[in-house]
Scaffold this motif. Sequence first.
Motif, PDB file in Angstrom:
ATOM      1  N   TYR A  44    -112.287 -29.250  33.644  1.00 56.21           N
ATOM      2  CA  TYR A  44    -112.925 -28.010  33.186  1.00 56.21           C
ATOM      3  C   TYR A  44    -113.353 -28.142  31.721  1.00 56.21           C
ATOM      4  O   TYR A  44    -114.507 -27.843  31.356  1.00 56.21           O
ATOM      5  CB  TYR A  44    -111.933 -26.863  33.386  1.00 56.21           C
ATOM      6  N   VAL A  45    -112.450 -28.638  30.886  1.00 51.66           N
ATOM      7  CA  VAL A  45    -112.744 -28.767  29.454  1.00 51.66           C
ATOM      8  C   VAL A  45    -113.785 -29.862  29.205  1.00 51.66           C
ATOM      9  O   VAL A  45    -114.669 -29.708  28.347  1.00 51.66           O
ATOM     10  CB  VAL A  45    -111.453 -29.049  28.658  1.00 51.66           C
ATOM     11  N   LEU A  46    -113.721 -30.943  29.953  1.00 52.99           N
ATOM     12  CA  LEU A  46    -114.693 -32.030  29.789  1.00 52.99           C
ATOM     13  C   LEU A  46    -116.119 -31.568  30.086  1.00 52.99           C
ATOM     14  O   LEU A  46    -117.071 -32.000  29.427  1.00 52.99           O
ATOM     15  CB  LEU A  46    -114.341 -33.208  30.702  1.00 52.99           C
ATOM     16  N   ASN A  47    -116.271 -30.699  31.054  1.00 56.31           N
ATOM     17  CA  ASN A  47    -117.599 -30.171  31.370  1.00 56.31           C
ATOM     18  C   ASN A  47    -118.131 -29.314  30.236  1.00 56.31           C
ATOM     19  O   ASN A  47    -119.326 -29.373  29.895  1.00 56.31           O
ATOM     20  CB  ASN A  47    -117.543 -29.356  32.670  1.00 56.31           C
ATOM     21  N   LEU A  48    -117.259 -28.508  29.640  1.00 59.10           N
ATOM     22  CA  LEU A  48    -117.668 -27.697  28.492  1.00 59.10           C
ATOM     23  C   LEU A  48    -117.983 -28.593  27.284  1.00 59.10           C
ATOM     24  O   LEU A  48    -118.955 -28.361  26.557  1.00 59.10           O
ATOM     25  CB  LEU A  48    -116.560 -26.704  28.128  1.00 59.10           C
ATOM     26  N   MET A 169    -110.300 -39.944  38.219  1.00 53.49           N
ATOM     27  CA  MET A 169    -109.137 -39.375  38.906  1.00 53.49           C
ATOM     28  C   MET A 169    -109.538 -38.983  40.319  1.00 53.49           C
ATOM     29  O   MET A 169    -110.412 -38.133  40.514  1.00 53.49           O
ATOM     30  CB  MET A 169    -108.578 -38.172  38.149  1.00 53.49           C
ATOM     31  N   ILE A 170    -108.899 -39.577  41.311  1.00 56.01           N
ATOM     32  CA  ILE A 170    -109.279 -39.398  42.702  1.00 56.01           C
ATOM     33  C   ILE A 170    -109.179 -37.944  43.143  1.00 56.01           C
ATOM     34  O   ILE A 170    -109.968 -37.471  43.960  1.00 56.01           O
ATOM     35  CB  ILE A 170    -108.436 -40.315  43.626  1.00 56.01           C
ATOM     36  N   SER A 171    -108.201 -37.202  42.610  1.00 54.46           N
ATOM     37  CA  SER A 171    -108.031 -35.801  43.023  1.00 54.46           C
ATOM     38  C   SER A 171    -109.184 -34.918  42.558  1.00 54.46           C
ATOM     39  O   SER A 171    -109.376 -33.804  43.061  1.00 54.46           O
ATOM     40  CB  SER A 171    -106.707 -35.236  42.504  1.00 54.46           C
ATOM     41  N   TRP A 172    -109.977 -35.405  41.598  1.00 56.26           N
ATOM     42  CA  TRP A 172    -111.116 -34.625  41.113  1.00 56.26           C
ATOM     43  C   TRP A 172    -112.231 -34.524  42.147  1.00 56.26           C
ATOM     44  O   TRP A 172    -113.102 -33.663  42.024  1.00 56.26           O
ATOM     45  CB  TRP A 172    -111.646 -35.228  39.810  1.00 56.26           C
ATOM     46  N   VAL A 173    -112.211 -35.369  43.149  1.00 58.44           N
ATOM     47  CA  VAL A 173    -113.248 -35.326  44.194  1.00 58.44           C
ATOM     48  C   VAL A 173    -113.321 -33.927  44.793  1.00 58.44           C
ATOM     49  O   VAL A 173    -114.410 -33.367  44.974  1.00 58.44           O
ATOM     50  CB  VAL A 173    -112.962 -36.360  45.307  1.00 58.44           C
ATOM     51  N   ASP A 174    -112.167 -33.356  45.121  1.00 61.35           N
ATOM     52  CA  ASP A 174    -112.128 -32.025  45.716  1.00 61.35           C
ATOM     53  C   ASP A 174    -112.153 -30.915  44.680  1.00 61.35           C
ATOM     54  O   ASP A 174    -112.432 -29.761  45.011  1.00 61.35           O
ATOM     55  CB  ASP A 174    -110.868 -31.875  46.579  1.00 61.35           C
ATOM     56  N   ASP A 175    -111.878 -31.259  43.435  1.00 65.79           N
ATOM     57  CA  ASP A 175    -111.836 -30.240  42.377  1.00 65.79           C
ATOM     58  C   ASP A 175    -113.206 -29.940  41.785  1.00 65.79           C
ATOM     59  O   ASP A 175    -113.424 -28.849  41.238  1.00 65.79           O
ATOM     60  CB  ASP A 175    -110.906 -30.687  41.244  1.00 65.79           C
ATOM     61  N   ILE A 176    -114.134 -30.891  41.870  1.00 64.25           N
ATOM     62  CA  ILE A 176    -115.437 -30.751  41.203  1.00 64.25           C
ATOM     63  C   ILE A 176    -116.157 -29.449  41.573  1.00 64.25           C
ATOM     64  O   ILE A 176    -116.575 -28.701  40.677  1.00 64.25           O
ATOM     65  CB  ILE A 176    -116.331 -31.985  41.465  1.00 64.25           C
ATOM     66  N   PRO A 177    -116.339 -29.116  42.861  1.00 66.00           N
ATOM     67  CA  PRO A 177    -117.053 -27.870  43.185  1.00 66.00           C
ATOM     68  C   PRO A 177    -116.367 -26.634  42.614  1.00 66.00           C
ATOM     69  O   PRO A 177    -117.034 -25.726  42.092  1.00 66.00           O
ATOM     70  CB  PRO A 177    -117.051 -27.850  44.725  1.00 66.00           C
ATOM     71  N   PHE A 178    -115.035 -26.608  42.717  1.00 67.23           N
ATOM     72  CA  PHE A 178    -114.294 -25.464  42.196  1.00 67.23           C
ATOM     73  C   PHE A 178    -114.444 -25.371  40.674  1.00 67.23           C
ATOM     74  O   PHE A 178    -114.684 -24.281  40.134  1.00 67.23           O
ATOM     75  CB  PHE A 178    -112.809 -25.573  42.563  1.00 67.23           C
ATOM     76  N   VAL A 179    -114.292 -26.483  39.983  1.00 63.68           N
ATOM     77  CA  VAL A 179    -114.377 -26.491  38.515  1.00 63.68           C
ATOM     78  C   VAL A 179    -115.780 -26.110  38.053  1.00 63.68           C
ATOM     79  O   VAL A 179    -115.940 -25.393  37.055  1.00 63.68           O
ATOM     80  CB  VAL A 179    -113.953 -27.859  37.945  1.00 63.68           C
ATOM     81  N   ASN A 180    -116.809 -26.567  38.771  1.00 66.26           N
ATOM     82  CA  ASN A 180    -118.179 -26.192  38.408  1.00 66.26           C
ATOM     83  C   ASN A 180    -118.366 -24.679  38.449  1.00 66.26           C
ATOM     84  O   ASN A 180    -118.987 -24.088  37.549  1.00 66.26           O
ATOM     85  CB  ASN A 180    -119.183 -26.863  39.358  1.00 66.26           C
ATOM     86  N   THR A 181    -117.812 -24.053  39.473  1.00 62.75           N
ATOM     87  CA  THR A 181    -117.875 -22.590  39.581  1.00 62.75           C
ATOM     88  C   THR A 181    -117.093 -21.946  38.446  1.00 62.75           C
ATOM     89  O   THR A 181    -117.520 -20.933  37.865  1.00 62.75           O
ATOM     90  CB  THR A 181    -117.303 -22.133  40.934  1.00 62.75           C
ATOM     91  N   TRP A 182    -115.965 -22.527  38.120  1.00 65.32           N
ATOM     92  CA  TRP A 182    -115.098 -22.037  37.037  1.00 65.32           C
ATOM     93  C   TRP A 182    -115.849 -22.066  35.704  1.00 65.32           C
ATOM     94  O   TRP A 182    -115.790 -21.107  34.928  1.00 65.32           O
ATOM     95  CB  TRP A 182    -113.855 -22.917  37.008  1.00 65.32           C
ATOM     96  N   VAL A 183    -116.561 -23.161  35.433  1.00 63.90           N
ATOM     97  CA  VAL A 183    -117.322 -23.285  34.187  1.00 63.90           C
ATOM     98  C   VAL A 183    -118.399 -22.209  34.108  1.00 63.90           C
ATOM     99  O   VAL A 183    -118.564 -21.548  33.071  1.00 63.90           O
ATOM    100  CB  VAL A 183    -117.956 -24.689  34.066  1.00 63.90           C
TER     101      VAL A 183
END
Length: 312
Positions: A44-48, A169-183
């Motif tokens: 989340y922070v890296l995207n910002l 980080m392999i777990s980020w594969v499933d986190d990316i869509p959620f984090v994008n919405t979060w940003v």
Amino acid sequence: MINRRHIRVKVMQSVYAMLQSHNDDIIREEKFLKHSILKMYDLYVLNLLLLVEVQKLASKKIALSKKKILATKEDLSPNTKFLDNKIINSIAESVSFESYLEVNKLNNWELDDEYVKIIFEELQKSNLYKKYLDTIENSFKVDKAFVIDFFKEIIAPNEKLAEYYEDKMISWVDDIPFVNTWVVKSLSKCKPNQAFILSSLYKDKDDEDFVSSLFKKTILKHKEYEKDIEEKTPNWETDRIADIDMILIKMALTEFLNFPSIPTRVTINEYIEVSKDYSTEKSSYFINGVLDKISKEFIKNKRIVKIGRGLL
């Protein structure tokens, strides 16, 4: 912040990993689960931070252009609208943002600055960027709309960036869509003359506790739950039920029996939705049928006890 559905997804992944590996170290697996969620905050922070670093790169390019021997009028008097963007500057100046970067040593875009260049080049080529620079209106509203579109149209869909995150980080594969919405939600909440503050990882202590409780109670009772599932699936051998379906049903039973404030129907609907993304095409119908039968029996036998009206 992480919502209950994504918490359920993270717990599902950890339960699956633990059962598949036949590992019985529940404390270790719980720590890994919490670490995985914590690392999602890094994403989340890296995207910002990427927004800030692209702006810094634009500033450097403008400074270099001014030093050209044969600098043009445009080089000497550049359009600085992007450098003056109020949203990005607010993020860059945020105390919570700077503190998190320092404490967690998130220097990805210094080490892998080629991704900053990739995003900046995409931005420069876009009609979005040209239209923004040509906009006469200088307002918080215009700046905010541009940054949100910049993220949604250029950063979020970038395949090279997604591959980079997955490699990190392999777990980020499933986190990316959620984090994008979060940003996008965080950017949308920005208001004039207010400091930018990083969103919290959890909504509250209840959500944080929900992670551990759901995981541990599902693992500790999963064998016991198989008996309840077998009774409601007489035409199915347990080894014929998809592993993910079985885990989702067991997690739902954990919620039925251990979380009195979560309505039964909410639990069923949540696991139906998770199954649509992580299991087979027909899983949602199967899970709905099994959970509906079990919930009715549990209510009848008073095994399900909910607090408040309308929670069953």
